[in-house]
Design a protein around this motif. Structure first.
Motif, PDB file in Angstrom:
ATOM      1  N   LEU A  12       2.564   3.991  11.011  1.00 19.06           N
ATOM      2  CA  LEU A  12       1.142   4.285  10.795  1.00 19.06           C
ATOM      3  C   LEU A  12       0.465   4.842  12.050  1.00 19.06           C
ATOM      4  CD1 LEU A  12       0.039   1.181   8.659  1.00 19.06           C
ATOM      5  CD2 LEU A  12       0.500   3.505   7.871  1.00 19.06           C
ATOM      6  N   ASP A 173     -10.038  -2.587  10.332  1.00 15.99           N
ATOM      7  CA  ASP A 173      -9.631  -3.785   9.583  1.00 15.99           C
ATOM      8  C   ASP A 173      -8.300  -4.365  10.026  1.00 15.99           C
ATOM      9  OD1 ASP A 173     -11.955  -3.480   8.222  1.00 15.99           O
ATOM     10  OD2 ASP A 173     -11.045  -3.450   6.227  1.00 15.99           O
ATOM     11  N   SER A 174      -7.387  -3.529  10.542  1.00 20.22           N
ATOM     12  CA  SER A 174      -6.114  -4.095  11.000  1.00 20.22           C
ATOM     13  C   SER A 174      -6.378  -5.088  12.132  1.00 20.22           C
ATOM     14  CB  SER A 174      -5.170  -2.989  11.465  1.00 20.22           C
ATOM     15  OG  SER A 174      -4.833  -2.149  10.383  1.00 20.22           O
ATOM     16  N   ILE A 177      -7.858  -8.229  10.594  1.00 15.24           N
ATOM     17  CA  ILE A 177      -6.811  -9.008   9.921  1.00 15.24           C
ATOM     18  C   ILE A 177      -5.973  -9.771  10.950  1.00 15.24           C
ATOM     19  CG2 ILE A 177      -4.646  -8.806   8.596  1.00 15.24           C
ATOM     20  CD1 ILE A 177      -6.009  -6.384   7.110  1.00 15.24           C
TER      21      ILE A 177
ATOM     22  N   PHE B   8       0.598  -2.615   2.339  1.00 15.76           N
ATOM     23  CA  PHE B   8      -0.810  -2.590   2.757  1.00 15.76           C
ATOM     24  C   PHE B   8      -1.493  -1.232   2.565  1.00 15.76           C
ATOM     25  CE2 PHE B   8       0.116  -6.358   5.635  1.00 15.76           C
ATOM     26  CZ  PHE B   8      -0.744  -7.218   4.970  1.00 15.76           C
ATOM     27  N   THR B   9      -0.733  -0.180   2.441  1.00 14.67           N
ATOM     28  CA  THR B   9      -1.323   1.159   2.299  1.00 14.67           C
ATOM     29  C   THR B   9      -0.310   2.119   1.664  1.00 14.67           C
ATOM     30  OG1 THR B   9      -1.534   3.152   3.703  1.00 14.67           O
ATOM     31  CG2 THR B   9      -1.049   1.121   4.823  1.00 14.67           C
ATOM     32  N   THR B 148      -4.652   3.442   6.251  1.00 12.35           N
ATOM     33  CA  THR B 148      -4.499   2.206   7.036  1.00 12.35           C
ATOM     34  C   THR B 148      -4.853   0.987   6.168  1.00 12.35           C
ATOM     35  OG1 THR B 148      -6.758   2.301   7.895  1.00 12.35           O
ATOM     36  CG2 THR B 148      -5.053   3.381   9.200  1.00 12.35           C
ATOM     37  N   PRO B 149      -4.358  -0.191   6.564  1.00 10.71           N
ATOM     38  CA  PRO B 149      -4.664  -1.407   5.798  1.00 10.71           C
ATOM     39  C   PRO B 149      -6.166  -1.688   5.817  1.00 10.71           C
ATOM     40  CG  PRO B 149      -2.861  -1.786   7.349  1.00 10.71           C
ATOM     41  CD  PRO B 149      -3.456  -0.458   7.696  1.00 10.71           C
ATOM     42  N   ASN B 150      -6.686  -2.314   4.762  1.00 10.57           N
ATOM     43  CA  ASN B 150      -8.054  -2.778   4.842  1.00 10.57           C
ATOM     44  C   ASN B 150      -8.145  -4.270   4.503  1.00 10.57           C
ATOM     45  OD1 ASN B 150      -8.617  -3.287   2.108  1.00 10.57           O
ATOM     46  ND2 ASN B 150      -9.262  -1.194   1.740  1.00 10.57           N
TER      47      ASN B 150
END
Lengths: 235, 235
Positions: A12, A173-174, A177, B8-9, B148-150
């Protein structure tokens, strides 16, 4: 206020801008824990390399060849990926060429940043102090596991954010988290980390003492930095 | 025992095998919440589409055109991405063509799975009951935010895992992270979700009542499923 963000896996990293940033590369089980341990015990420099073949070319140049694939030492290499191997006296003042499944790749994929550092629980406090006093936005780049997020690197990202949260804005948000994850787990950090899929895999190789060692906090007061392609303790 | 894992994405979906799996697509703010709401209020079918141009071709075919880019309704579309818009009487028995920043893409990138379902807090309990009684391994596919993850999708993944944890094995660290995140936040779920970066962005569009609605639990006892390219309540 400067910001701190998290990338859970090198897969990512293209979603993040590296420009003008300080990147902290993290691979708790076990590459960055080994790098911190080795440099703290006198290793002169550690060169991260993606490919096994290229690593093997460094033996004749005087490098100790180190690394693993899938948790197992590579044939022809001098040492594997245990932090205890990095404490051996004969490594002092030597250079090490390291190639690991996830960690080396994360260092190499951080290129383009203004500064690339290495983080582990073993140097948490020294690293946090350095970051608080530095001048750039920060990106924590987790090595993860074969392109997916992992628990132990995410826990470390949260721990590092927790250390610097008064001085930096949590961005994205990563990072939220990771921070929430650490807060919820910090009283049982070792037990939580040992539940990770990677820990389960490594236990099959008899490496549980490695994992316990990698979760020790702030044992070494050093901040390894990538200079001309090699990780060193800046003078 | 069957397993449940988390992606996650959509940018990480290539790391997961979809074959023979039930995939649950999640985009809490707001696409899958809208889809559940619309179908619960009588919408006949909802067709997820990646591109705006293709969506516009569906107007003349009788579809209501819905969706947003960057949180704003697309010019020429009939409705945006608010769950309240999906409760309007004139939508009953109509078909909707939807194109959103993240949610539509996650549905489309789930192709290859044996079954594609849609999850939101709004249908949490019905979905969990369905999954417990189904026969396949499960992958929760979070739409995230631009690759990206949220926070809100991760919280939902954790909530769903928590509902089914007695019947399924938690597989992989992303699922462990999501579950731990939910456990630590479940007493302040709404407040936690409203801290997410996406919630902050959406508040600028005056959508806070949407966000509060999207966090309501188990309001609708339906499990939308993708059949021939359209999300419907299976008969």
């Amino acid at each position: 206020m400067r910001s701190i963000e998290v990338c859970f896996t090198p897969d990512l990293i293209r979603q993040h801008s590296l420009k003008e940033k300080t990147v902290v590369v993290v691979d708790i089980f076990r590459a960055t824990s080994c790098i911190v341990t080795g440099l703290a015990h006198g290793v002169k420099a550690i060169k991260p390399i993606a490919e096994i073949e290229e690593t093997l070319l460094h033996g004749p140049k005087g490098y100790v060849m180190a690394g693993e694939r899938g948790g197992v030492v590579v044939e022809g290499f001098d040492i594997g990926n245990s932090p205890f191997e990095y404490q051996q006296d004969y490594l002092a003042s030597r250079k090490v060429a390291i190639s690991t499944t996830n960690g080396s790749q994360a260092v190499l994929k951080s290129q383009g940043a203004s500064e690339i550092l290495v983080g582990a629980f073993l140097n948490l406090e020294a690293l946090a102090m350095y970051l608080v006093e530095s001048k750039r936005d920060i990106l924590i780049h987790c090595a993860g596991w074969k392109g997916t997020p992992n628990l132990e690197d995410s826990l470390f990202a949260g721990a590092l954010i927790d250390e610097v949260a008064e001085s930096l804005t949590i961005s994205g948000d990563s990072a939220l988290i990771a921070h929430q994850l650490f807060i919820s787990a910090h009283e049982n950090l070792l037990a939580t980390a040992l539940k990770s899929s990677h820990a389960e895999r490594l236990k099959n190789f008899g490496t549980e003492q490695d994992l316990v060692f990698c979760m020790e906090e702030s044992k070494y007061a050093i901040v390894p930095k990538l200079i001309e392609g090699e990780l060193v303790i800046p003078t």
